[in-house]
Design an enzyme around this catalytic site. Structure first.
Site, PDB file in Angstrom:
ATOM      1  N   ASP A  66      -5.293   1.478  -7.193  1.00 26.23           N
ATOM      2  CA  ASP A  66      -6.256   0.934  -6.318  1.00 26.23           C
ATOM      3  C   ASP A  66      -6.736   1.912  -5.159  1.00 26.23           C
ATOM      4  O   ASP A  66      -6.612   3.185  -5.318  1.00 26.23           O
ATOM      5  CB  ASP A  66      -5.322  -0.227  -5.207  1.00 26.23           C
ATOM      6  CG  ASP A  66      -6.228  -1.201  -4.665  1.00 26.23           C
ATOM      7  OD1 ASP A  66      -7.483  -1.095  -4.610  1.00 26.23           O
ATOM      8  OD2 ASP A  66      -5.624  -2.260  -4.281  1.00 26.23           O
TER       9      ASP A  66
HETATM   10  C1  BGC Z   1      -8.564  -3.823  -3.175  1.00 28.46           C
HETATM   11  C2  BGC Z   1      -8.844  -3.926  -4.619  1.00 28.46           C
HETATM   12  C3  BGC Z   1     -10.087  -3.780  -4.946  1.00 28.46           C
HETATM   13  C4  BGC Z   1     -10.556  -2.282  -4.737  1.00 28.46           C
HETATM   14  C5  BGC Z   1     -12.022  -1.884  -5.124  1.00 28.46           C
HETATM   15  C6  BGC Z   1      -9.081  -2.357  -2.726  1.00 28.46           C
HETATM   16  O1  BGC Z   1      -9.252  -2.084  -1.388  1.00 28.46           O
HETATM   17  O2  BGC Z   1      -7.396  -3.829  -2.651  1.00 28.46           O
HETATM   18  O3  BGC Z   1      -8.525  -5.610  -4.943  1.00 28.46           O
HETATM   19  O4  BGC Z   1     -10.415  -4.069  -6.442  1.00 28.46           O
HETATM   20  O5  BGC Z   1     -10.526  -2.165  -3.527  1.00 28.46           O
HETATM   21  O6  BGC Z   1     -12.875  -2.475  -4.418  1.00 28.46           O
END
Ligand code: BGC
Length: 836
Positions: free
Chosen positions: A355
């Site tokens: 993530d």
């Molecule tokens: C979130 C994810 C997301 C990623 C990309 C993160 O902060 O937890 O769910 O896909 O950002 O935007």
């Protein structure tokens, strides 16, 4: 310190302007946290806590087939081999690196938009370790970038792709990932709302539709579905998942994957899915975002893993490791999750991305003291791609040189990424061509309208003095007062996904005005208050509007930014002074329909006691207003059912229907009364009943349904058969459902199972089947639920999935309160002999 980029989730979710900005995650804060970790002498975690292996190996690993057949193709493997053999270490690492559109400053400065609608949002990133500026374009042109995130639009994605394909030495195309979670331009209900439809087939259609739209804008990879089970609505990301139940969660998870990926991800209109967030992110303690999760392996496997498992089984080609620590080991450095469960047990052959900055956050977790250590832990645990930490690019080559990370680990990670790129067909068709979809598509509106209708849940519909329920509105309702901050709020209806345009959205006000024109009624509108305001100046106008009307529709709830990432709330009531507005309007005595817009269950106790009709509308998407108007006037009947329990008080959380019985269940006790000495020493509160205000599976419609003849196809199942015939049904549960009302309507028939007598305590009931059934008045249908090993098994103390000689009860009905039951037993060999 210079900002590293546009990190806040709501701000990053592409291009939706909201009246109020979403919470922005300050990377500076994170980095300071990291620096703090460097500075403070951290006490190392005990070795046992750091060890990512469970005490008992869960499942002896037989050879498991690869999860995605397309990725296992020998032709692809051959191409991957050939390419890999030509790659330098730097080029290999490049495939594992993911940035957002940091562009190059010159491009932005020349007025060339960095993203489709707002170049000002893009700032240069900086690598915290090397202090080098990151120029994603430069990296793409030199083969040092594998993928981009949240960059949308044909022009810009093709611009990047041209650099990768035409300028870089090996011409390896980029992947473009984005958070498209409930539609791209034509927006459907938020995932929690969609789960309320209990309609996986429709979810597949919607997911396919959004993939087709997004592909035209260069996006070929969706960070969706989020399949985290959440049992605590304080957690804002509850909105992104399917709620509290693993069976429903698993059904929804595979429905999304089928819709996004189809049979072959290289086909037009298909995208690679990214299941997230692996694992158990939804169990964040106290519902606080990014907080730790700690649970037994039994609970992990029985409740939290099934939806991820279902998504992988359906062929998901990528998965995202979560932010949280699970039992002390951050999910982004967790070999138990990524090697043992995901790859060994489930045969996952796609790639794992971290993530956003999650590898860097291993420093904050305190399990790594340097970027090199964080990198080593993440990659050896099985995280293939570094999303935005800027660690793999700065650390991996040193780790390879020093022998701390074997070259084979990097090779394997690169292979996994290349397989997906070949499977997507990117080497043959790297560019996006054809007309780009930039607005909601007219031909897609009927489907998202149906989705909105199916997702809305009628929580309450009281009979009025004339003996008829308030909804649907009778012909005598000519003059309607529409009140509330969400009545005419296009932005909140579509926020949080893809690139929906508020201007494409039909609000409740617009839809009711359209209808008033055609039916000759009148609509008077008053905002009343703001979503989280405290001024009462609009109340008088709202009360006047109510007084002049035959019925009032009150549109209250949360702003979309209050849910989603970093949207944890400690209170679950209507924000601001909306409840005061509700009370002021209710005091007029006019019949009120309360429309609740929210990304999570709220505490609606006052409304439930005083308002005759309540519709839970979630955030319904582009066709919000029309779907709601159809329901208010009875053109369609509600059919949504709650995917999460609505509490009476926030202190009940986490509240979920499939709880354990405990040793002191308060059976037969009236929990609405304060305890006496004889009713006190039970598993209860002294100040609120245990039950939900509106339970899981609950939802009314404009007709009524009755259930009869609940039976099972056999009374006893030999244990040996249960344990050996795992893929076939062991017993069928059937019931007759009858529409006993006077309108055609749809009910969601639900099958719940309880297992008594097992070696491990089991929930009071668990959903193990459901079916949407549409019946004419007086019509009946027999429904049948197959129950096999999957539905009847549980995890024992060794965290092994098994069955034992136990007693089962099956209920069939239309909520988790279903009361019509039948019984059967699983019998051990001796018992089987005795009963012959
Ligand atoms: C979130 C994810 C997301 C990623 C990309 C993160 O902060 O937890 O769910 O896909 O950002 O935007």
């Amino acid at each position: 310190m210079q900002s590293m980029g546009n990190a806040g989730s709501s701000a990053r979710k592409v291009q939706i302007s909201v009246s109020r900005p979403g919470p922005v995650r300050h990377l500076e804060g994170l980095l300071l946290g990291a620096a703090f970790c460097f500075a403070s002498a951290l006490v190392a975690l005990p070795a046992a806590a750091q060890s990512a292996s469970p005490a008992q190996p869960a499942i002896a690993s037989a050879k498991v087939p690869p999860s995605n057949a397309q990725l296992a193709s020998p032709q692809i493997e051959e191409k991957v081999d050939r390419l890999l053999s030509r790659m330098t270490l730097e080029e290999k690492i490049g495939q594992l690196v993911q940035y957002n559109d940091t562009g190059n400053q010159a491009a932005g400065a020349k007025g060339q938009p960095n993203t489709e609608s707002d170049s000002s949002k893009v700032v240069l990133a900086i690598n915290p370790v090397t202090a080098n500026h990151i120029d994603a374009m430069q990296l793409a042109a030199t083969g040092r970038l594998g993928s981009l995130l949240n960059l949308v639009g044909q022009a810009r994605t093709n611009q990047y792709q041209r650099l990768a394909v035409e300028k870089s030495r090996l011409h390896i195309p980029l992947m473009f990932g984005a958070d498209v979670i409930h539609g791209f331009r034509t927006i459907y209900p938020v995932p929690l709302g969609l789960a309320a439809s209990f309609d996986p087939a429709m979810v597949t259609q919607l997911a396919h539709m959004s993939a087709e739209e997004a592909r035209t804008a260069g996006v070929d990879w969706f960070y969706s579905p989020m399949v985290d089970i959440s049992r605590d609505p304080r957690w804002g990301r509850t909105i992104e998942g399917a709620g509290e139940d693993p069976f429903l969660g698993a059904a929804m998870a595979s429905a999304y994957i089928r819709g996004y990926q189809g049979e072959d991800i290289s086909q037009p209109g298909r995208v690679a899915a990214c299941v997230k967030h692996f694992a158990a992110y939804g169990a964040a303690e106290a519902g606080r975002e990014y907080n730790t999760t700690d649970m037994s392996e039994i609970r992990l496997r029985q409740v939290y893993l099934p939806p991820y498992r279902a998504a992988i089984k359906a062929g998901a080609v990528t998965i995202m490791s979560a932010f949280n620590a699970l039992n002390g080991v951050p999910a982004t450095a967790n070999p138990f999750l990524l090697h043992q469960v995901l790859r060994k047990e489930w045969g996952f052959n796609g790639f794992v991305t971290s993530d956003y900055t999650a590898i860097m956050e291993l420093l904050n977790h305190g399990i790594a003291l340097t970027p090199a250590e964080a990198t080593q832990k993440a990659i050896t645990a099985g995280v293939d791609v570094d999303m935005m930490s800027h660690f793999y690019d700065s650390q991996l080559s040193g780790l390879i040189r020093s022998g701390k990370v074997p070259m084979s680990v990097v090779n394997e990670a690169v292979r996994r990424v290349l397989r997906v790129k070949f499977a997507l067909g990117l080497f043959d068709h790297p560019y996006t061509e054809g007309p780009e979809i930039t607005h909601a598509v007219a031909a897609h509106r009927p489907l998202v309208r149906r989705a909105a209708e199916e997702s809305i849940v009628l929580l309450k519909n009281k009979k009025l003095a004339d003996g008829a329920p308030l909804l649907p509105f009778s012909a005598s309702v000519k003059h309607v007062a529409l009140i509330g901050p969400l009545a005419d709020d296009p932005g909140d209806m579509v926020d949080g996904s893809g690139a929906g345009n508020p201007t494409d959205t039909i609000t409740v006000r617009q839809a009711l005005e359209e209808r008033a024109k055609t039916t000759g009624g009148t609509l008077v509108y008053a905002e009343g208050t703001q979503i989280d305001g405290d001024s009462t100046t609009g109340f008088a106008q709202a009360v006047r509007a109510a007084r002049s009307a035959d019925a009032v529709v009150l549109a209250l709830g949360e702003a979309a930014w209050m849910s989603g990432e970093a949207g944890s709330r400690a209170y679950l009531d209507l924000p601001g002074n909306q409840e005061q507005l509700l009370q002021a309007v209710a005091a007029t005595g006019k019949p009120i329909v309360l429309l609740v817009f929210t990304g999570r269950p709220l505490v609606l106790d006052w409304a439930a006691a005083h308002v005759p009709a309540i519709l839970e509308a979630w955030f319904p998407g582009t066709e919000a207003g029309r779907a709601i108007a159809d329901l208010l006037y009875g053109d369609t009947s509600p059919s949504g059912k709650l995917p999460m329990s609505f509490p009476r008080a926030v202190g009940q959380e986490p509240l979920y229907y499939n709880q354990f019985p405990t040793g002191r269940p308060p059976r037969g006790i009236d929990l609405s009364k304060p305890p006496t000495f004889t009713t006190r020493f039970f598993s209860r509160y002294i100040d609120v009943p245990n039950s939900a205000l509106f339970p899981f599976g609950w939802g009314l419609t404009y007709s009524s349904f009755a259930f009869s003849g609940v039976t099972v196809s056999r009374a006893a199942i030999p244990l040996s058969q249960a344990l050996t015939q795992r893929g076939t049904p062991l017993v069928f549960a059937t019931a007759t459902v009858t529409n006993t009302g006077s309108r055609k309507a749809t009910d969601v028939v639900q099958c719940y199972v309880r297992n008594l007598g097992a070696s491990v305590e089991q929930p009071v009931r668990d959903l193990e089947g459901f079916e949407r059934v549409t019946l004419e008045p007086g019509e009946s249908k027999q429904v049948r639920f197959p129950l096999g090993f999957r539905q009847l098994s549980f995890y024992n103390v060794h965290a092994r999935q098994t069955m034992e000689a136990t007693d089962y009860t099956v209920w069939i009905g239309d909520s988790s309160l279903a009361s019509e039951a039948a019984h059967f037993n699983v019998v051990a060999p001796e018992e089987a002999k005795a009963s012959r």
